[in-house]
Design a protein around this motif. Sequence first.
Motif, short mmCIF file in Angstrom:
data_model
loop_
_atom_site.label_atom_id
_atom_site.label_comp_id
_atom_site.label_asym_id
_atom_site.label_seq_id
_atom_site.Cartn_x
_atom_site.Cartn_y
_atom_site.Cartn_z
N UNK A 1 -31.91 -35.12 -27.48
CA UNK A 1 -31.11 -35.70 -26.38
C UNK A 1 -29.63 -35.38 -26.63
N UNK A 2 -28.81 -35.02 -25.63
CA UNK A 2 -29.11 -35.15 -24.20
C UNK A 2 -29.79 -33.92 -23.60
N UNK A 3 -30.25 -32.98 -24.42
CA UNK A 3 -30.89 -31.79 -23.88
C UNK A 3 -32.40 -32.01 -23.77
N UNK A 4 -33.03 -31.21 -22.90
CA UNK A 4 -34.47 -31.35 -22.70
C UNK A 4 -35.00 -29.99 -22.27
N UNK A 5 -35.84 -29.39 -23.08
CA UNK A 5 -36.30 -28.02 -22.84
C UNK A 5 -36.87 -27.84 -21.43
N UNK A 6 -37.66 -28.80 -20.98
CA UNK A 6 -38.39 -28.58 -19.73
C UNK A 6 -37.65 -29.05 -18.48
N UNK A 7 -36.55 -29.78 -18.63
CA UNK A 7 -35.79 -30.17 -17.44
C UNK A 7 -34.34 -29.69 -17.44
N UNK A 8 -33.89 -29.06 -18.52
CA UNK A 8 -32.51 -28.58 -18.58
C UNK A 8 -32.16 -27.66 -17.41
N UNK A 9 -33.13 -26.90 -16.96
CA UNK A 9 -32.86 -25.94 -15.88
C UNK A 9 -32.64 -26.61 -14.54
N UNK A 10 -33.01 -27.90 -14.43
CA UNK A 10 -32.97 -28.57 -13.13
C UNK A 10 -31.89 -29.65 -13.03
N UNK A 11 -31.43 -30.16 -14.18
CA UNK A 11 -30.52 -31.31 -14.14
C UNK A 11 -29.33 -31.09 -15.08
N UNK B 1 -28.79 -39.20 -18.87
CA UNK B 1 -29.61 -38.80 -20.03
C UNK B 1 -30.96 -38.39 -19.52
N UNK B 2 -31.63 -37.46 -20.21
CA UNK B 2 -32.88 -36.89 -19.69
C UNK B 2 -34.13 -37.54 -20.28
N UNK B 3 -34.00 -38.33 -21.34
CA UNK B 3 -35.10 -39.17 -21.85
C UNK B 3 -36.41 -38.41 -22.01
N UNK B 4 -36.35 -37.25 -22.63
CA UNK B 4 -37.57 -36.46 -22.83
C UNK B 4 -38.54 -37.16 -23.77
N UNK B 5 -39.78 -36.75 -23.71
CA UNK B 5 -40.76 -37.23 -24.69
C UNK B 5 -41.58 -36.04 -25.19
N UNK B 6 -41.65 -35.81 -26.46
CA UNK B 6 -40.90 -36.56 -27.48
C UNK B 6 -39.41 -36.22 -27.45
N UNK B 7 -38.60 -37.21 -27.69
CA UNK B 7 -37.14 -37.06 -27.59
C UNK B 7 -36.60 -36.48 -28.89
N UNK B 8 -36.40 -35.18 -28.91
CA UNK B 8 -36.01 -34.51 -30.15
C UNK B 8 -34.55 -34.11 -30.19
#
Length: 613
Positions: free
Chosen positions: A466-476, A457-464
Motif C-alpha cells: 500500500x498505497x500501490x496495488x498491482x491489479x488496480x494501479x492502472x485504473x485508479x 488508499x487501494x486496500x488490496x488483498x493481500x496488502x503487500x
Amino acid sequence: MITTLLRPLRMGPIRTSTRFSYLTFAALAVLLFTGASLYLFPTSFTSEHRPSTWGVLHEAPGDHPIDNLVADANTQWRSLLAQESHDIHAASARYRQLRGRHPPPGFDQWFEFARANDAVLVEEFFDQIYHDLSPYWGLEPGELRKQASGQSPRIYVRNHNATAVGRAGPHWEDSWLEMIQGVAKYLPDVDVPLNGMDEPRVIAPWETITEYVQRDYASREMGNASEVVGEYMTLVDPKVEAPEVFKGPFGNQGVWNMARAGCPGDSPSRDSDMPAPMDFASPPGEFENYRRMSEEGYVKNWTLAKDPCYRPELQALHGSFIEPITVATSTELIPLFGGSKLPINNGILIPPAMYWADDPLYSGGPDHGEDWSKKKDVFFWRGLASGGRNRAETWTGFQRHRFVSMINSTQVALALANDSHAVNFRLPDSEYYRLESARAGQLPEFLNRSSDVAFTGLACHPNTHEPFCDYTDAYFKTQPLMPMSEMYPYKYLPDIDGNSFSGRYRAFLLSTSLPIKATLYNEWHDSRIIPWAHFVPMDTTYMDLYGIMEYFLGFNGQGGHDAMAKKIALDGKSWAEKVLRKEDMQIYVYRLLLEYARISDDRRDGLGYVGDL
C-alpha cells in the motif's frame, strides 16, 4: 408509507377479544385529527416542526420523474407529522393502535423523558424497533436471558447502573455505554450483547423468522387494566453470580448462501439458481431489472432497492456478498445489538457508536458547512477502497471501485469507445435517462468538470505494498486523506457503503450539503428520514448516477435544479437537527430496551403500562 421502509414479514392474525372496539375508536380519532389538520392547513404542517424551507416543490411539475418523487416524499412527510403525539394519552392510544399491545411498563416515564428533551414524538419513528424485536417473541424468555447474559462484549444494567464487559470494535463499547448510562436510571435489569464487527452477524432462515413472527402476532392482546403487571423482573448481578458463557453458533457457510436463506421462498434470489459472476464485458439483463422497481430509472421504493432478496444481481455487485472482511454469522436467531444490518439480517439495531462519539473523522467537527450559494457545484467523494477483501479476480464487483470508475472521465471515454462496456461497469442507457451530455457527445467532459472523486488508499488483498496495488494501479490514482470538514465546501456529497454502512451519513445529513446515498444497509433512523425529502437515494448499480447529476447540475448551463437541491439539503439538515440528535439516540435506546426487557421477562404477556386508562 413510512412503514414500507421496513421489509415486510409474513405475519399471522392478531387474536384478541378486547382490541376491536378500542382500536376502532382510536382509528376514528386519528383519521378525524389527520383529516382536520390537512383541511385546515393544506400547505403547512400543524406541528412546530414544519420544514424551514417548505415552499414550491418543483420548478416544472411532472416534467422529470425526480419532480414527482420529491413531491410525493414531501406529501409523505407532511402526513407523517400529522401523527405527532403531544400527551401520554395520545401516545399510548397510538401505540396500542399500531402495536396491538399495551405499552411496556415505564412508558409514561419514557414519554416524559422524550418530551423533556424536545423530541418529535411520532409513533412510526419507532417502527424499526418492532420490526427488529418481533421474531424474538418466538423464543422463550429464559433462553433469551441466557444467551444475552453469556455473551461478550455486552452492556448490562443492574439496579439502574450500566456496566460494559469486553471490547467491541475500536472502543465502540465506550460510546454505547455512555449512551445507555444516560438513561440507565430509568431502565429495568437487562443484558445487551454487542456486535463488535463491521458486518452484521445473524441471518436465520426465512421460514424460522416467519414462524417466530406469527407467534408474536398470535400473542398480541390487551388484557384488563386491573390484571396488567407494571414491574419487570430483577436479574442476577453477574458480579455476584457469573453467567454461563454463550459463544453462539457463529460460523462461515458461504455469504450468499446464508443471505439467500433469509429470503422468502418465492423471492428471485431464493427461487432461482445463482447467476454467474457479473461479466461487465457483456453484462446480463439484471441491470435492466432495476427499471421495473423504479420511477423511470430513479429509486422509488427505497426498501425494495436495498433488498438482496429481490436483487439477485447484487451478489456480484457488492463486497458484502463477494468477500467481507469478517464472516462470523449465526443462522440461529440469537440476540445481538449492532449499528447496521442488511435487510436479511435479524440483529437488533442501535445508533452506531461513531454517531455518538463526535469523532471529527465521522462528524467533521462542529461546523457543517457554509451557505449553499458559496459552495462548489461539484459531486465530491474521498474514501478508502473498502467493502471487503478485494482481490485481483474480484475487485471489479466491489461497489466503491465501480462508483469511482463510473465517475472518472477517462474510463467513461474508454467505455464509450467500447460499446458502453468497461472493465468494472457498464454505462446506462442515455436515451432512457435523457442525458443531454451524452446526446451531445460530452459525457466525459461533463463528469470532468462536475465531479472530484478519488480513493485515498487501494486496500488490496493481500496488502503487500500500500498505497500501490498491482491489479488496480492502472485504473485508479489515489489522493491524500482529507478531513471531512474539507468536504463541506461542495454541494453534493455521495455516500457509499464500505465494509458495512458509512459512518459519515449522519454528518452529511446535518451538513448544508446534499447527501446522495447509495446503500444496502438499514440503520436505526430509517423510519424517520424520507428519501427525496431529506436526502437523494441512489441505486447501488449507479445506473441513475448521471441522471441525478444532470438533474441537479444541468448541462451547459441549462436544465439544472439548484433550488431543489438546496431545498432537500436544508430540509434534511433542519430535520436531522430535530430527529437525529444525541437526545434522540438515547430516547430510541431507552424505548428499545424497555421493549427488549419485556420480551426477556417470564411474565411478558402480562406486562404493560395502563396508567392512562
